[in-house]
Write an enzyme that holds these catalytic residues in place. Structure first.
Site, PDB file in Angstrom:
ATOM      1  CG  ASN A 153      -3.683  -2.234   7.110  1.00 19.19           C
ATOM      2  OD1 ASN A 153      -3.449  -1.834   5.969  1.00 19.19           O
ATOM      3  ND2 ASN A 153      -4.456  -2.646   7.490  1.00 19.19           N
ATOM      4  CG  HIS A 168      -5.516  -6.284   0.088  1.00 25.20           C
ATOM      5  ND1 HIS A 168      -6.773  -6.115   0.397  1.00 25.20           N
ATOM      6  CD2 HIS A 168      -5.780  -7.273  -0.945  1.00 25.20           C
ATOM      7  CE1 HIS A 168      -7.621  -7.011   0.040  1.00 25.20           C
ATOM      8  NE2 HIS A 168      -7.077  -7.653  -0.895  1.00 25.20           N
ATOM      9  CE1 TYR A 227      -9.670  -2.740   0.634  1.00 26.00           C
ATOM     10  CE2 TYR A 227      -8.567  -0.937  -0.466  1.00 26.00           C
ATOM     11  CZ  TYR A 227      -8.409  -1.914   0.451  1.00 26.00           C
ATOM     12  OH  TYR A 227      -7.168  -2.406   0.803  1.00 26.00           O
ATOM     13  CD  GLU A 268      -9.341  -9.070  -2.991  1.00 20.78           C
ATOM     14  OE1 GLU A 268     -10.208  -8.794  -2.336  1.00 20.78           O
ATOM     15  OE2 GLU A 268      -7.887  -9.626  -2.950  1.00 20.78           O
ATOM     16  CE  LYS A 276      -4.066  -2.125   2.433  1.00 22.49           C
ATOM     17  NZ  LYS A 276      -4.969  -2.098   3.434  1.00 22.49           N
ATOM     18  NE  ARG A 282      -2.370  -5.620   7.328  1.00 20.53           N
ATOM     19  CZ  ARG A 282      -3.561  -6.058   6.966  1.00 20.53           C
ATOM     20  NH1 ARG A 282      -4.193  -6.896   7.740  1.00 20.53           N
ATOM     21  NH2 ARG A 282      -4.307  -5.745   5.746  1.00 20.53           N
ATOM     22  CG  PHE A 286     -13.227   2.112   7.560  1.00 24.93           C
ATOM     23  CD1 PHE A 286     -12.650   1.482   6.146  1.00 24.93           C
ATOM     24  CD2 PHE A 286     -13.884   1.294   8.371  1.00 24.93           C
ATOM     25  CE1 PHE A 286     -12.944   0.258   5.971  1.00 24.93           C
ATOM     26  CE2 PHE A 286     -14.074   0.049   8.168  1.00 24.93           C
ATOM     27  CZ  PHE A 286     -13.506  -0.659   6.820  1.00 24.93           C
ATOM     28  CB  THR A 340      -7.222  -5.530   9.967  1.00 27.06           C
ATOM     29  OG1 THR A 340      -7.742  -6.602   9.694  1.00 27.06           O
ATOM     30  CG2 THR A 340      -7.608  -4.355   9.364  1.00 27.06           C
ATOM     31  NE  ARG A 355      -6.594 -11.717   5.964  1.00 31.21           N
ATOM     32  CZ  ARG A 355      -7.190 -10.866   5.792  1.00 31.21           C
ATOM     33  NH1 ARG A 355      -7.262 -10.167   4.671  1.00 31.21           N
ATOM     34  NH2 ARG A 355      -7.752 -10.191   6.691  1.00 31.21           N
TER      35      ARG A 355
HETATM   36  P1  IDP Z   1      -7.835  -6.556   6.044  1.00 32.28           P
HETATM   37  O1  IDP Z   1      -7.153  -5.608   4.967  1.00 32.28           O
HETATM   38  O2  IDP Z   1      -7.201  -6.847   6.991  1.00 32.28           O
HETATM   39  O3  IDP Z   1      -8.773  -7.764   5.280  1.00 32.28           O
HETATM   40  P2  IDP Z   1     -10.553  -5.317   6.003  1.00 32.28           P
HETATM   41  O4  IDP Z   1     -11.497  -5.291   7.243  1.00 32.28           O
HETATM   42  O5  IDP Z   1     -11.036  -5.984   4.783  1.00 32.28           O
HETATM   43  O6  IDP Z   1      -9.010  -5.726   6.393  1.00 32.28           O
HETATM   44  O7  IDP Z   1     -10.412  -3.702   5.735  1.00 32.28           O
HETATM   45  C1  IDP Z   1      -9.702  -3.169   4.489  1.00 32.28           C
HETATM   46  C2  IDP Z   1      -8.853  -2.122   4.890  1.00 32.28           C
HETATM   47  O8  IDP Z   1      -9.527  -1.115   5.302  1.00 32.28           O
HETATM   48  C3  IDP Z   1      -7.675  -2.383   6.002  1.00 32.28           C
HETATM   49  O9  IDP Z   1      -6.553  -3.167   5.501  1.00 32.28           O
HETATM   50  C4  IDP Z   1      -7.489  -1.181   6.466  1.00 32.28           C
HETATM   51  O10 IDP Z   1      -6.596  -0.362   5.616  1.00 32.28           O
HETATM   52  C5  IDP Z   1      -9.088  -0.130   6.512  1.00 32.28           C
HETATM   53  N1  IDP Z   1      -9.579  -0.242   7.602  1.00 32.28           N
HETATM   54  C6  IDP Z   1     -10.220  -1.355   8.050  1.00 32.28           C
HETATM   55  N2  IDP Z   1     -11.033  -1.006   9.132  1.00 32.28           N
HETATM   56  C7  IDP Z   1     -10.678   0.275   9.372  1.00 32.28           C
HETATM   57  C8  IDP Z   1     -11.166   1.362  10.568  1.00 32.28           C
HETATM   58  O11 IDP Z   1     -11.959   1.004  11.470  1.00 32.28           O
HETATM   59  N3  IDP Z   1     -10.551   2.691  10.253  1.00 32.28           N
HETATM   60  C9  IDP Z   1      -9.872   2.949   9.107  1.00 32.28           C
HETATM   61  N4  IDP Z   1      -9.357   1.882   8.255  1.00 32.28           N
HETATM   62  C10 IDP Z   1     -10.061   0.828   8.581  1.00 32.28           C
HETATM   63 MG    MG Z   2     -10.021  -7.416   3.481  1.00 29.80          MG
END
Ligand code: IDP
Ligand code: MG
Length: 139
Positions: free
Chosen positions: A113, A116, A50, A127, A10, A103, A58, A92, A86
């Site tokens: 973070n 992805h 997304y 994807e 990212k 991470r 968010f 996350t 993962r």
């Molecule tokens: P993942 O990337 O671990 O699969 P997801 O829940 O799919 O997590 O969320 C996608 C992305 O959105 C996260 O990697 C992060 O960059 C962002 N994100 C997720 N939850 C939050 C939040 O509560 N606040 C701000 N950004 C978030």
């Molecule tokens: Mg995800």
């Protein structure tokens, strides 16, 4: 047949020039990088990628962050690529990520973070085809 998953390095990570450090962790974990390119997402692409999060509070910030700089999209291959990546990425929220994960090592925040990874086989296929043609993936 080995499994494939989609990885994204990212903008927070490409800005700090730590693509190589992240790739080192990926390869050390036994994931083979079978496709890779550096791109800059348009807003439309980021919103589509997304779209599952479109209703989340968010979402707007996430899209703005994902188009704030270049990203590196990759296809990773291993016998259990989706679940392996993962666990290599970590949780996350980097505050909850186990030490040694990408991470825990590199993420700046819950949003920024660093990486992805697809969350299921089905989503991995969707994807991967979002970014790559079959002939761009060389196993
Ligand atoms: P993942 O990337 O671990 O699969 P997801 O829940 O799919 O997590 O969320 C996608 C992305 O959105 C996260 O990697 C992060 O960059 C962002 N994100 C997720 N939850 C939050 C939040 O509560 N606040 C701000 N950004 C978030
Ligand atoms: Mg995800």
């Amino acid at each position: 047949m080995e499994e494939q998953t989609l990885s994204i390095i990212k903008p927070d990570a490409t800005k700090r020039s730590i693509t190589g450090k992240i790739n080192n962790i990926i390869e050390e974990a036994g994931l083979k990088i079978v496709a890779q390119k550096r791109i800059h997402l348009t807003r439309e692409q980021a919103e589509k990628f997304y779209s599952v999060h479109a209703e989340k509070p968010f979402f707007k910030d996430l899209v703005n962050y994902m188009i704030s700089g270049p990203i590196v999209v990759q296809v990773l291959q291993a016998s259990n690529a989706v679940s392996l990546y993962r666990s290599v990425m970590g949780a996350t929220n980097p505050e909850e990520a186990k030490s040694g994960t990408i991470r825990a090592e590199f993420a700046k925040s819950l949003e920024a973070n660093s990486v992805h990874g697809s969350d299921s086989d089905e989503n991995a296929n969707i994807e991967i085809s979002f970014f790559f043609k079959a002939e761009e993936i060389v196993g």
